[in-house]
Design a protein around this motif. Structure first.
Motif, PDB file in Angstrom:
ATOM      1  N   HIS A 183     -13.379 -11.414   2.958  1.00  0.00           N
ATOM      2  CA  HIS A 183     -12.225 -10.626   2.559  1.00  0.00           C
ATOM      3  C   HIS A 183     -10.930 -11.338   2.950  1.00  0.00           C
ATOM      4  CE1 HIS A 183     -15.304  -7.434   2.588  1.00  0.00           C
ATOM      5  NE2 HIS A 183     -14.590  -6.982   1.576  1.00  0.00           N
ATOM      6  N   GLN A 184      -9.914 -11.144   2.145  1.00  0.00           N
ATOM      7  CA  GLN A 184      -8.616 -11.750   2.421  1.00  0.00           C
ATOM      8  C   GLN A 184      -7.910 -10.937   3.498  1.00  0.00           C
ATOM      9  OE1 GLN A 184      -6.094 -12.266  -0.999  1.00  0.00           O
ATOM     10  NE2 GLN A 184      -4.312 -12.746   0.223  1.00  0.00           N
ATOM     11  N   LEU A 185      -7.538 -11.589   4.586  1.00  0.00           N
ATOM     12  CA  LEU A 185      -6.816 -10.954   5.676  1.00  0.00           C
ATOM     13  C   LEU A 185      -5.329 -10.915   5.324  1.00  0.00           C
ATOM     14  CD1 LEU A 185      -7.310  -9.836   8.578  1.00  0.00           C
ATOM     15  CD2 LEU A 185      -6.692 -12.121   9.406  1.00  0.00           C
ATOM     16  N   ILE A 186      -4.737  -9.723   5.417  1.00  0.00           N
ATOM     17  CA  ILE A 186      -3.327  -9.531   5.074  1.00  0.00           C
ATOM     18  C   ILE A 186      -2.454  -9.543   6.320  1.00  0.00           C
ATOM     19  CG2 ILE A 186      -1.685  -7.958   3.935  1.00  0.00           C
ATOM     20  CD1 ILE A 186      -3.983  -9.123   2.142  1.00  0.00           C
ATOM     21  N   TYR A 187      -2.985  -8.946   7.383  1.00  0.00           N
ATOM     22  CA  TYR A 187      -2.214  -8.775   8.617  1.00  0.00           C
ATOM     23  C   TYR A 187      -3.185  -8.591   9.773  1.00  0.00           C
ATOM     24  CZ  TYR A 187       0.757  -6.567  12.129  1.00  0.00           C
ATOM     25  OH  TYR A 187       1.413  -6.274  13.281  1.00  0.00           O
ATOM     26  N   GLU A 188      -2.749  -9.018  10.971  1.00  0.00           N
ATOM     27  CA  GLU A 188      -3.575  -8.813  12.148  1.00  0.00           C
ATOM     28  C   GLU A 188      -2.695  -8.799  13.384  1.00  0.00           C
ATOM     29  OE1 GLU A 188      -7.764 -10.508  13.829  1.00  0.00           O
ATOM     30  OE2 GLU A 188      -6.431 -11.963  12.885  1.00  0.00           O
ATOM     31  N   TRP A 229      -1.429   5.389  12.313  1.00  0.00           N
ATOM     32  CA  TRP A 229      -0.691   6.134  11.285  1.00  0.00           C
ATOM     33  C   TRP A 229       0.666   5.505  11.002  1.00  0.00           C
ATOM     34  CZ3 TRP A 229      -3.742   8.206   8.256  1.00  0.00           C
ATOM     35  CH2 TRP A 229      -4.913   8.816   8.698  1.00  0.00           C
ATOM     36  N   ASP A 230       1.262   4.854  11.985  1.00  0.00           N
ATOM     37  CA  ASP A 230       2.501   4.115  11.731  1.00  0.00           C
ATOM     38  C   ASP A 230       2.235   2.970  10.751  1.00  0.00           C
ATOM     39  OD1 ASP A 230       3.939   5.764  13.443  1.00  0.00           O
ATOM     40  OD2 ASP A 230       3.910   4.342  15.120  1.00  0.00           O
ATOM     41  N   ILE A 231       1.132   2.263  10.945  1.00  0.00           N
ATOM     42  CA  ILE A 231       0.763   1.180  10.031  1.00  0.00           C
ATOM     43  C   ILE A 231       0.477   1.742   8.647  1.00  0.00           C
ATOM     44  CG2 ILE A 231      -1.042  -0.520   9.508  1.00  0.00           C
ATOM     45  CD1 ILE A 231      -1.172  -1.059  12.551  1.00  0.00           C
ATOM     46  N   TYR A 232      -0.282   2.830   8.594  1.00  0.00           N
ATOM     47  CA  TYR A 232      -0.557   3.465   7.303  1.00  0.00           C
ATOM     48  C   TYR A 232       0.748   3.810   6.583  1.00  0.00           C
ATOM     49  CZ  TYR A 232      -1.670   6.732   3.700  1.00  0.00           C
ATOM     50  OH  TYR A 232      -1.722   7.344   2.476  1.00  0.00           O
ATOM     51  N   ASP A 233       1.694   4.407   7.294  1.00  0.00           N
ATOM     52  CA  ASP A 233       2.972   4.794   6.679  1.00  0.00           C
ATOM     53  C   ASP A 233       3.685   3.591   6.066  1.00  0.00           C
ATOM     54  OD1 ASP A 233       2.653   7.483   7.368  1.00  0.00           O
ATOM     55  OD2 ASP A 233       3.970   7.351   9.124  1.00  0.00           O
ATOM     56  N   ILE A 234       3.667   2.474   6.771  1.00  0.00           N
ATOM     57  CA  ILE A 234       4.328   1.260   6.277  1.00  0.00           C
ATOM     58  C   ILE A 234       3.611   0.739   5.035  1.00  0.00           C
ATOM     59  CG2 ILE A 234       4.749  -1.178   6.813  1.00  0.00           C
ATOM     60  CD1 ILE A 234       5.391  -0.162   9.718  1.00  0.00           C
ATOM     61  N   VAL A 235       2.287   0.672   5.083  1.00  0.00           N
ATOM     62  CA  VAL A 235       1.523   0.189   3.931  1.00  0.00           C
ATOM     63  C   VAL A 235       1.764   1.086   2.725  1.00  0.00           C
ATOM     64  CG1 VAL A 235      -0.808  -0.178   3.007  1.00  0.00           C
ATOM     65  CG2 VAL A 235      -0.239  -0.978   5.307  1.00  0.00           C
ATOM     66  N   PHE A 291       3.355  -8.506  -2.629  1.00  0.00           N
ATOM     67  CA  PHE A 291       3.125  -7.242  -1.931  1.00  0.00           C
ATOM     68  C   PHE A 291       2.604  -7.497  -0.517  1.00  0.00           C
ATOM     69  CE2 PHE A 291      -0.201  -4.064  -0.832  1.00  0.00           C
ATOM     70  CZ  PHE A 291       0.657  -3.037  -0.450  1.00  0.00           C
ATOM     71  N   TYR A 292       1.616  -8.370  -0.383  1.00  0.00           N
ATOM     72  CA  TYR A 292       1.060  -8.668   0.940  1.00  0.00           C
ATOM     73  C   TYR A 292       2.123  -9.253   1.856  1.00  0.00           C
ATOM     74  CZ  TYR A 292      -3.291  -8.124  -1.636  1.00  0.00           C
ATOM     75  OH  TYR A 292      -4.299  -7.650  -2.430  1.00  0.00           O
ATOM     76  N   LYS A 293       2.984 -10.086   1.313  1.00  0.00           N
ATOM     77  CA  LYS A 293       4.087 -10.656   2.090  1.00  0.00           C
ATOM     78  C   LYS A 293       5.022  -9.551   2.573  1.00  0.00           C
ATOM     79  CE  LYS A 293       8.068 -13.689   1.550  1.00  0.00           C
ATOM     80  NZ  LYS A 293       8.931 -14.319   0.579  1.00  0.00           N
ATOM     81  N   ARG A 294       5.330  -8.598   1.719  1.00  0.00           N
ATOM     82  CA  ARG A 294       6.209  -7.488   2.097  1.00  0.00           C
ATOM     83  C   ARG A 294       5.576  -6.624   3.183  1.00  0.00           C
ATOM     84  NH1 ARG A 294       9.499  -5.354  -3.094  1.00  0.00           N
ATOM     85  NH2 ARG A 294      10.002  -7.380  -3.960  1.00  0.00           N
ATOM     86  N   VAL A 295       4.283  -6.361   3.061  1.00  0.00           N
ATOM     87  CA  VAL A 295       3.583  -5.579   4.085  1.00  0.00           C
ATOM     88  C   VAL A 295       3.620  -6.328   5.414  1.00  0.00           C
ATOM     89  CG1 VAL A 295       1.307  -4.757   4.842  1.00  0.00           C
ATOM     90  CG2 VAL A 295       2.085  -4.307   2.507  1.00  0.00           C
ATOM     91  N   PHE A 296       3.294  -7.602   5.383  1.00  0.00           N
ATOM     92  CA  PHE A 296       3.288  -8.416   6.600  1.00  0.00           C
ATOM     93  C   PHE A 296       4.667  -8.397   7.270  1.00  0.00           C
ATOM     94  CE2 PHE A 296       3.866 -12.346   8.913  1.00  0.00           C
ATOM     95  CZ  PHE A 296       2.736 -12.401   9.708  1.00  0.00           C
ATOM     96  N   GLU A 297       5.707  -8.619   6.485  1.00  0.00           N
ATOM     97  CA  GLU A 297       7.066  -8.659   7.044  1.00  0.00           C
ATOM     98  C   GLU A 297       7.485  -7.301   7.597  1.00  0.00           C
ATOM     99  OE1 GLU A 297       9.394 -10.276   3.844  1.00  0.00           O
ATOM    100  OE2 GLU A 297       8.707 -12.320   4.253  1.00  0.00           O
ATOM    101  N   ALA A 298       7.147  -6.233   6.915  1.00  0.00           N
ATOM    102  CA  ALA A 298       7.492  -4.884   7.402  1.00  0.00           C
ATOM    103  C   ALA A 298       6.769  -4.587   8.716  1.00  0.00           C
ATOM    104  CB  ALA A 298       7.150  -3.834   6.352  1.00  0.00           C
ATOM    105  N   LEU A 299       5.515  -4.990   8.815  1.00  0.00           N
ATOM    106  CA  LEU A 299       4.746  -4.750  10.034  1.00  0.00           C
ATOM    107  C   LEU A 299       5.235  -5.626  11.183  1.00  0.00           C
ATOM    108  CD1 LEU A 299       1.212  -4.311   8.495  1.00  0.00           C
ATOM    109  CD2 LEU A 299       2.542  -2.559   9.679  1.00  0.00           C
ATOM    110  N   GLN A 300       5.701  -6.834  10.889  1.00  0.00           N
ATOM    111  CA  GLN A 300       6.231  -7.712  11.918  1.00  0.00           C
ATOM    112  C   GLN A 300       7.468  -7.101  12.580  1.00  0.00           C
ATOM    113  OE1 GLN A 300       3.622  -9.789  12.516  1.00  0.00           O
ATOM    114  NE2 GLN A 300       5.079 -11.418  12.810  1.00  0.00           N
ATOM    115  N   LYS A 301       8.230  -6.352  11.824  1.00  0.00           N
ATOM    116  CA  LYS A 301       9.467  -5.753  12.347  1.00  0.00           C
ATOM    117  C   LYS A 301       9.187  -4.658  13.371  1.00  0.00           C
ATOM    118  CE  LYS A 301      12.091  -6.630   8.158  1.00  0.00           C
ATOM    119  NZ  LYS A 301      12.669  -6.031   6.954  1.00  0.00           N
ATOM    120  N   VAL A 302       8.032  -4.008  13.281  1.00  0.00           N
ATOM    121  CA  VAL A 302       7.748  -2.900  14.194  1.00  0.00           C
ATOM    122  C   VAL A 302       6.764  -3.268  15.294  1.00  0.00           C
ATOM    123  CG1 VAL A 302       8.276  -1.114  12.503  1.00  0.00           C
ATOM    124  CG2 VAL A 302       5.926  -1.925  12.722  1.00  0.00           C
ATOM    125  N   ASN A 303       6.104  -4.399  15.181  1.00  0.00           N
ATOM    126  CA  ASN A 303       5.107  -4.790  16.213  1.00  0.00           C
ATOM    127  C   ASN A 303       5.517  -6.028  16.953  1.00  0.00           C
ATOM    128  OD1 ASN A 303       3.216  -2.712  15.793  1.00  0.00           O
ATOM    129  ND2 ASN A 303       2.592  -3.700  13.901  1.00  0.00           N
TER     130      ASN A 303
END
Length: 125
Positions: A2-7, A46-52, A113-125
């Motif tokens: 599977h393609q990993l989007i974020y970790e 749930w914070d991650i879910y909200d961002i996705v 889309f995956y890039k946007r998710v990754f960048e949004a998650l980087q801002k909060v983690n």
């Protein structure tokens, strides 16, 4: 594979192979049930879910976002997040349901889309 989007140290997100935008959010630790997780990790999930979901809605403009967490086949906490469209093969049925038609989708580049998710998650983690 599977393609990993974020970790990060607690979670990871994978792409599900599908005609629709579909990702799965997993816990790094193999918790069987949400109630097995420490409360702070449940909140973080749930914070991650909200961002996705937010990024999926903004980028794809779907008819509906579907969220599922059966975990019968893979008995560990994970959440499916799916962008649904009236033109997908299964709508309004679940993606695991009866196929109703051939999809007529013209979706934007999933890598953006995956890039946007990754960048949004980087801002909060």
């Amino acid at each position: 594979m599977h393609q990993l989007i974020y970790e990060n140290k607690h979670f990871y997100i994978e792409k599900e192979e599908s005609e629709i935008p579909w990702v799965k959010i997993f816990t790094q630790e193999p918790y069987k049930e949400l109630g097995d997780m420490p409360k702070e990790l449940r909140v973080a999930l749930w914070d991650i879910y909200d961002i996705v979901e937010d990024e999926m809605r903004k980028y794809y403009n779907p008819k509906k976002i579907n969220m599922a967490s059966f975990a019968n086949m893979l008995p560990r906490v994970h959440i499916h997040v799916m962008a649904r469209f009236e033109e997908d093969s299964y709508f309004p049925n679940p993606m695991w349901g009866e196929k109703l038609r051939e999809a007529k989708l013209n979706l934007p580049d999933e890598n953006e889309f995956y890039k946007r998710v990754f960048e949004a998650l980087q801002k909060v983690n």
